[in-house]
Design a protein around this motif. Structure first.
Motif, PDB file in Angstrom:
ATOM      1  N   GLN A 215      20.753 -28.460  69.500  1.00 43.79           N
ATOM      2  CA  GLN A 215      21.541 -28.475  68.269  1.00 43.79           C
ATOM      3  C   GLN A 215      21.552 -27.110  67.614  1.00 43.79           C
ATOM      4  O   GLN A 215      22.589 -26.632  67.122  1.00 43.79           O
ATOM      5  CB  GLN A 215      20.975 -29.538  67.308  1.00 43.79           C
ATOM      6  N   ARG A 216      20.365 -26.466  67.581  1.00 37.81           N
ATOM      7  CA  ARG A 216      20.316 -25.122  66.991  1.00 37.81           C
ATOM      8  C   ARG A 216      21.189 -24.146  67.761  1.00 37.81           C
ATOM      9  O   ARG A 216      21.904 -23.325  67.172  1.00 37.81           O
ATOM     10  CB  ARG A 216      18.861 -24.641  66.970  1.00 37.81           C
ATOM     11  N   GLN A 217      21.145 -24.246  69.102  1.00 38.12           N
ATOM     12  CA  GLN A 217      21.987 -23.361  69.909  1.00 38.12           C
ATOM     13  C   GLN A 217      23.474 -23.606  69.630  1.00 38.12           C
ATOM     14  O   GLN A 217      24.254 -22.676  69.467  1.00 38.12           O
ATOM     15  CB  GLN A 217      21.671 -23.578  71.395  1.00 38.12           C
TER      16      GLN A 217
ATOM     17  N   ALA B   8      12.952 -18.446  62.274  1.00 32.89           N
ATOM     18  CA  ALA B   8      12.213 -19.172  63.308  1.00 32.89           C
ATOM     19  C   ALA B   8      10.859 -18.534  63.595  1.00 32.89           C
ATOM     20  O   ALA B   8       9.979 -19.182  64.145  1.00 32.89           O
ATOM     21  CB  ALA B   8      13.036 -19.222  64.595  1.00 32.89           C
TER      22      ALA B   8
ATOM     23  N   GLU C 280      16.850 -30.956  69.405  1.00 33.64           N
ATOM     24  CA  GLU C 280      16.822 -30.006  68.288  1.00 33.64           C
ATOM     25  C   GLU C 280      17.159 -28.596  68.761  1.00 33.64           C
ATOM     26  O   GLU C 280      17.922 -27.866  68.114  1.00 33.64           O
ATOM     27  CB  GLU C 280      15.440 -30.039  67.645  1.00 33.64           C
ATOM     28  N   LEU C 281      16.564 -28.202  69.924  1.00 32.56           N
ATOM     29  CA  LEU C 281      16.876 -26.890  70.465  1.00 32.56           C
ATOM     30  C   LEU C 281      18.355 -26.772  70.806  1.00 32.56           C
ATOM     31  O   LEU C 281      19.017 -25.773  70.477  1.00 32.56           O
ATOM     32  CB  LEU C 281      16.011 -26.633  71.723  1.00 32.56           C
TER      33      LEU C 281
ATOM     34  N   ALA D 179      18.623 -16.274  61.463  1.00 26.93           N
ATOM     35  CA  ALA D 179      18.127 -17.503  62.067  1.00 26.93           C
ATOM     36  C   ALA D 179      16.903 -17.236  62.935  1.00 26.93           C
ATOM     37  O   ALA D 179      15.919 -17.983  62.915  1.00 26.93           O
ATOM     38  CB  ALA D 179      19.234 -18.156  62.892  1.00 26.93           C
ATOM     39  N   GLU D 180      16.947 -16.110  63.713  1.00 27.29           N
ATOM     40  CA  GLU D 180      15.801 -15.773  64.538  1.00 27.29           C
ATOM     41  C   GLU D 180      14.587 -15.437  63.684  1.00 27.29           C
ATOM     42  O   GLU D 180      13.452 -15.813  63.986  1.00 27.29           O
ATOM     43  CB  GLU D 180      16.145 -14.600  65.449  1.00 27.29           C
TER      44      GLU D 180
ATOM     45  N   ASP E 205      24.771 -24.906  66.954  1.00 25.48           N
ATOM     46  CA  ASP E 205      25.143 -24.470  65.607  1.00 25.48           C
ATOM     47  C   ASP E 205      25.390 -22.966  65.577  1.00 25.48           C
ATOM     48  O   ASP E 205      26.375 -22.499  64.963  1.00 25.48           O
ATOM     49  CB  ASP E 205      24.028 -24.839  64.616  1.00 25.48           C
ATOM     50  N   ALA E 206      24.490 -22.218  66.244  1.00 27.15           N
ATOM     51  CA  ALA E 206      24.674 -20.761  66.283  1.00 27.15           C
ATOM     52  C   ALA E 206      25.960 -20.408  67.008  1.00 27.15           C
ATOM     53  O   ALA E 206      26.743 -19.557  66.561  1.00 27.15           O
ATOM     54  CB  ALA E 206      23.464 -20.099  66.968  1.00 27.15           C
TER      55      ALA E 206
ATOM     56  N   GLU F 166      22.826 -14.613  62.887  1.00 29.29           N
ATOM     57  CA  GLU F 166      22.021 -14.919  64.061  1.00 29.29           C
ATOM     58  C   GLU F 166      20.625 -14.295  63.934  1.00 29.29           C
ATOM     59  O   GLU F 166      19.612 -14.944  64.240  1.00 29.29           O
ATOM     60  CB  GLU F 166      22.730 -14.378  65.309  1.00 29.29           C
TER      61      GLU F 166
END
Length: 494
Positions: free
Chosen positions: A295-297, A362, A292-293, A358-359, A299-300, A355
């Motif tokens: 994937q998020r990276q 989170a 998941e981590l 997104a942060e 995607d960004a 970005e």
């Protein structure tokens, strides 16, 4: 086929089944068919016999042109270049005349009883006439004699009666002889049967006596054998019971040992299975978290890369346009460069904003929920008021209690429903939208004090004109610290 060559010599030449020479233009070649010619000879009307009985005769005759040289020459003179039908018709007339002649010379009974004699007489009588024409009679067969008064049929009655009488006598004599012979045979057969049965009875008695003796001897031996068998069987049974008891004891001991080993194996298996399952779940959880981590990276990074590519593409397009229009004024070129730079800056800014967003997502939970709920409030209010927009006509009779009319009551339902919606959201999510909305009130703007209950300690994002972003720290309601907000001055909206 007979070939006849004539012309040069006084006497014609006949060739049958061999070769010969013909002189063209001086000699002539003719043919005669030597095959059989079947002729059906029937008298055209009744012919009286020697005893004056009118009859009709039906006969079949086969004739042919003779192979004899003299008769063949006569046939050539009479039938050269004639077909077989003509030859048959001529021969039929001759034969019919001879048949009539012979019928008139013979008695009916004689003709019927001896047809071969009649045929031979006709043949002998007709042969000279046909020989004079060059024809031979090959066969003559009488098919039938027919009379109109049943005389031929009556001729056989006497013979039929005689034959039947003789047959009946012969049959009676034969039946008598058969019965006599049958009686004698039955007597001999009966005597033989009695004698045979007597001998059989004697032999059966002897056999029964012998069987009884043998059976007695066999029973004695069988009794002795059965007694010995029972004794041996009892001894074997005792041995088997002892052996079986020992085997059962050993079997039970082995089963106890086996069950103990099975329990130990089951414990080890369960321990290994639980341990491996826990390790596998732990590993799977780690892998999912890392995935998941990652994937998020990705995607960004992908969004940033797409924004950069879009900016580069737009920049390249601007450069192409600039190259195409480099002959135009310098001002237009400067404008194009400025537009390309602005597009690039905007793309980068949007990427950075995404970005940052997104942060922020989170880092907080309920704040994001509150923001999304606030966004959908106009849609909720629209759906609540939608039934009022569907009303075409309202008729109100009388007024409501307290001086209010029906229109006020209908219009007042909308705020009431919205208040119920706020209460339901507060109970479900713990977020009081009324307190958040009051942040825009006079008290919030003058006293700069906003009390938001039900939220954990989060970073709350306050945006003004879309480009400037400030961060506000919101503490829980039960905290001793005051709620700190950064409310913009001079009419700026928080």
């Amino acid at each position: 086929m007979a070939y006849i060559i004539s012309g040069v010599k006084k006497k014609s030449k006949v060739v049958i089944g061999k070769a010969s020479i013909r002189i063209p233009f001086f000699e002539r070649l003719d043919k005669l068919n030597l095959r059989l010619i079947p002729i059906d000879v029937k008298t055209s009307n009744a012919v009286p016999t020697a005893d004056y009985i009118n009859i009709n005769v039906d006969a079949t005759v086969n004739v042919k042109i003779s192979n004899d040289p003299e008769k063949l020459r006569l046939a050539a003179e009479n039938f050269l270049n004639k077909n077989t039908e003509y030859i048959a018709s001529v021969a039929r007339e001759v034969l019919e005349g001879n048949v009539r002649e012979i019928v008139g010379k013979m008695r009916l009974e004689e003709m019927v009883s001896d047809r071969q004699k009649f045929a031979n007489l006709v043949k002998e009588n007709a042969e000279p006439d046909l020989a004079a024409m060059g024809l031979d009679i090959i066969s003559f067969n009488v098919q039938n004699f027919v009379d109109g008064n049943d005389v031929i049929e009556n001729l056989g009655i006497d013979n039929i009666v005689k034959i039947k009488k003789s047959a009946a006598i012969a049959k009676a004599e034969s039946e008598r002889d058969i019965k006599v012979a049958q009686a004698a045979a039955d007597k001999e057969s009966n005597d033989a049967a009695v004698e045979a049965q007597t001998e059989i009875a004697k032999k059966q008695n002897e056999l029964a006596i012998k069987k009884s003796e043998l059976q007695m001897e066999a029973d004695t031996k069988k009794a002795m054998a059965d007694a010995a068998y029972e004794i041996q069987k009892e001894e074997q049974r005792k041995t088997i019971e002892v052996t079986t008891a020992n085997a059962d004891i050993a079997k039970q001991e082995r089963e106890i040992e086996l069950k103990q080993k099975q329990v130990a194996v089951t414990e080890q298996s369960l321990e290994a299975e639980v341990k491996k399952k826990a390790e596998a779940e732990k590993y799977a959880a780690q892998q999912r978290a890392e995935a998941e981590l990652y994937q998020r990276q990705k995607d960004a990074e992908a969004k940033q890369f797409e924004a950069q590519r879009e900016a580069e593409a737009q920049k390249a397009q601007a450069e192409a346009m600039r190259f195409a229009r480099e002959q135009e004024a310098a001002g237009i070129r400067a404008v194009g460069e400025a537009e390309a730079s602005a597009i690039q800056a905007k793309g980068i800014a949007e990427a950075e904003a995404m970005e940052k967003k997104a942060e922020a997502y989170a880092k907080y939970n309920k704040a994001a929920v509150a923001e999304m709920m606030i966004k959908v409030l106009p849609d909720i209010a629209g759906k609540v008021a939608e039934p009022l927009g569907q009303i075409d006509k309202i008729t109100i009779i009388g007024g409501g209690e307290g001086g209010s009319n029906g229109v006020d009551q209908i219009a007042g339902n909308v705020p009431v429903v919205m208040a119920k919606v706020f209460e339901s959201m507060k109970e479900a999510t713990g977020i009081d939208l009324a307190d958040i909305i009051n942040a825009e009130s006079y008290d919030a703007k003058v006293n700069r004090n906003v009390n938001v209950s039900g939220l954990d300690s989060v970073n709350f994002v306050v945006k003004d004109d879309g480009t400037k972003v400030t961060m506000a720290k919101v503490e829980p309601q039960n905290s001793t610290k005051p709620v700190s907000t950064d409310v913009p001055e001079s009419g700026e909206q928080g």
